[in-house]
Write a protein that holds these residues in place. Structure first.
Motif, PDB file in Angstrom:
ATOM      1  N   SER A   1      19.558 -66.307   4.536  1.00  0.00           N
ATOM      2  CA  SER A   1      19.566 -66.296   6.424  1.00  0.00           C
ATOM      3  C   SER A   1      19.983 -67.723   7.340  1.00  0.00           C
ATOM      4  N   ASN A   2      19.457 -68.993   6.192  1.00  0.00           N
ATOM      5  CA  ASN A   2      19.687 -70.864   6.528  1.00  0.00           C
ATOM      6  C   ASN A   2      19.089 -70.605   8.126  1.00  0.00           C
ATOM      7  N   ALA A   3      17.603 -69.294   7.852  1.00  0.00           N
ATOM      8  CA  ALA A   3      16.656 -69.670   8.906  1.00  0.00           C
ATOM      9  C   ALA A   3      15.702 -70.964   8.696  1.00  0.00           C
ATOM     10  N   VAL A   4      15.512 -71.292   9.821  1.00  0.00           N
ATOM     11  CA  VAL A   4      14.074 -72.405   8.764  1.00  0.00           C
ATOM     12  C   VAL A   4      12.567 -71.608   9.242  1.00  0.00           C
ATOM     13  N   ALA A   5      11.830 -72.222   8.436  1.00  0.00           N
ATOM     14  CA  ALA A   5      10.741 -71.562   8.404  1.00  0.00           C
ATOM     15  C   ALA A   5       9.357 -72.409   8.398  1.00  0.00           C
ATOM     16  N   ILE A   6       8.768 -72.076   9.599  1.00  0.00           N
ATOM     17  CA  ILE A   6       7.198 -73.274   9.403  1.00  0.00           C
ATOM     18  C   ILE A   6       6.303 -72.775   9.070  1.00  0.00           C
TER      19      ILE A   6
END
Length: 338
Positions: free
Chosen positions: A203-208
């Motif tokens: 989903s082209n998300a940024v994961a922290i």
């Protein structure tokens, strides 16, 4: 704002108990969806951050949780229409942002596909229900053939349902907004770190990631980590004059957000053995110089400039440029002036 100043309004949408924190006339609403064993009131902590940024926060009790007294069950075919109803209420004259947790993410992904969501924040998101059910079957020493035959298998205090499995198999989920931030801990024994990373990639998300955390964030240290990232997410679009070292121009709000996230996760920047050799060779660093720390100092310099290209972030300063993978925080290589 003092602790007692948070405006709070309780109401129902059909039979769904809801609460609205902040100014109900705000043009920006965060729809807050809790996880298993949660309730709408847990949104208050987050709301105290959000209202300071001009948001109102709308939360509700999922079936079998909080103030629910009806007979509805926590299954997607009953929960999805309720989330859609609350979304429709939130979306009247407002832009809607979405903040979810655990299984609340799964239900929201099902319910809000195709709806206009400005930004998403998913905390320890459950995105692979088929994988969860398969894992429960394995733990119960059962299989799909048995589940199909018996329809329900009791496992501890839970019921593994064939109908639920079929529904999950037939209803795939995907991302809802281009600007999506995922906060999770590692290891996450509930939903699985691998499934979170796969969803983030797809989903082209940024994961922290919070190393050494838990599925639910509840200790002071865990909540401090979570709130740091919630503030970042609420802060929205940053600009080239924001208080990060890196100056980036001509990129999207999501990429600006990624740049800011980079500064909150400097400890994750690393490289391989081969990367160390390339960096030292190309930048002509001495044997006693730590290649990774040298690159971190370059990134943090107020005069450093960055540009995004595909999967990488390129950071340059004084004739030197490093290439950083934007999702794994790996320094791939570096180059200096010829």
């Amino acid at each position: 704002m003092r602790l007692t100043d948070l405006q709070t309004e309780y109401f129902n949408i059909d039979k769904t108990p809801c609460v609205l924190y902040g100014d109900k006339n705000s043009k920006k609403a965060v729809l807050y969806v809790h996880g298993l064993c949660g309730n709408k009131e847990e949104a208050e902590r987050f709301a105290r951050l959000a209202v300071l940024q001009g948001f109102c926060v709308i939360a509700f009790d999922l079936a079998e949780h909080g103030g629910r007294t009806d007979e509805k069950k926590l299954v997607p075919w009953e929960t999805v229409p309720e989330i859609k109803n609350v979304y429709d209420y939130a979306a009247k004259n407002r832009k809607v942002y979405l903040r979810t947790e655990s299984v609340g993410t799964y239900f929201s992904l099902l319910a809000l596909a195709g709806e206009k969501i400005e930004k998403c924040l998913f905390v320890s998101p459950l995105t692979d229900m088929v994988g969860i059910i398969n894992g429960m079957l394995a733990a119960a020493k059962a299989n799909l053939n048995r589940l199909e035959k018996e329809k329900n298998i009791v496992f501890g205090n839970q019921i593994i349902s064939w109908g639920y499995y079929v529904y999950a198999k037939n209803h795939k989920v995907g991302g809802l907004a281009k600007d999506t931030l995922i906060v999770y801990s590692s290891p996450d024994y509930v939903v699985g770190e691998q499934s979170i990373q796969k969803f983030a990639y797809d989903s082209n998300a940024v994961a922290i990631e919070m190393a050494g955390g838990e599925h639910y964030f509840y200790t002071p240290k865990q909540l401090a980590f979570l709130e740091k990232n919630e503030r970042l997410w609420l802060d929205g679009e940053v600009n080239a004059e924001s208080n990060v070292g890196l100056k980036i121009g001509g990129v999207s709000a999501q990429e600006y957000g990624e740049a800011k996230i980079l500064f909150l996760n400097l400890e994750k920047i690393h490289t391989t053995v081969g990367g160390v050799a390339r960096i030292k060779r190309n930048l002509k660093l001495g044997d006693g110089v730590d290649a990774v720390e040298y690159c971190k100092r370059l990134i943090c310099d107020r005069n450093a400039k960055g540009r995004f290209a595909g999967k990488n972030l390129y950071i340059s300063l004084g004739g030197e440029e490093i290439t950083l993978n934007r999702s794994s925080y790996t320094i791939i290589t570096a180059k200096g002036e010829k």
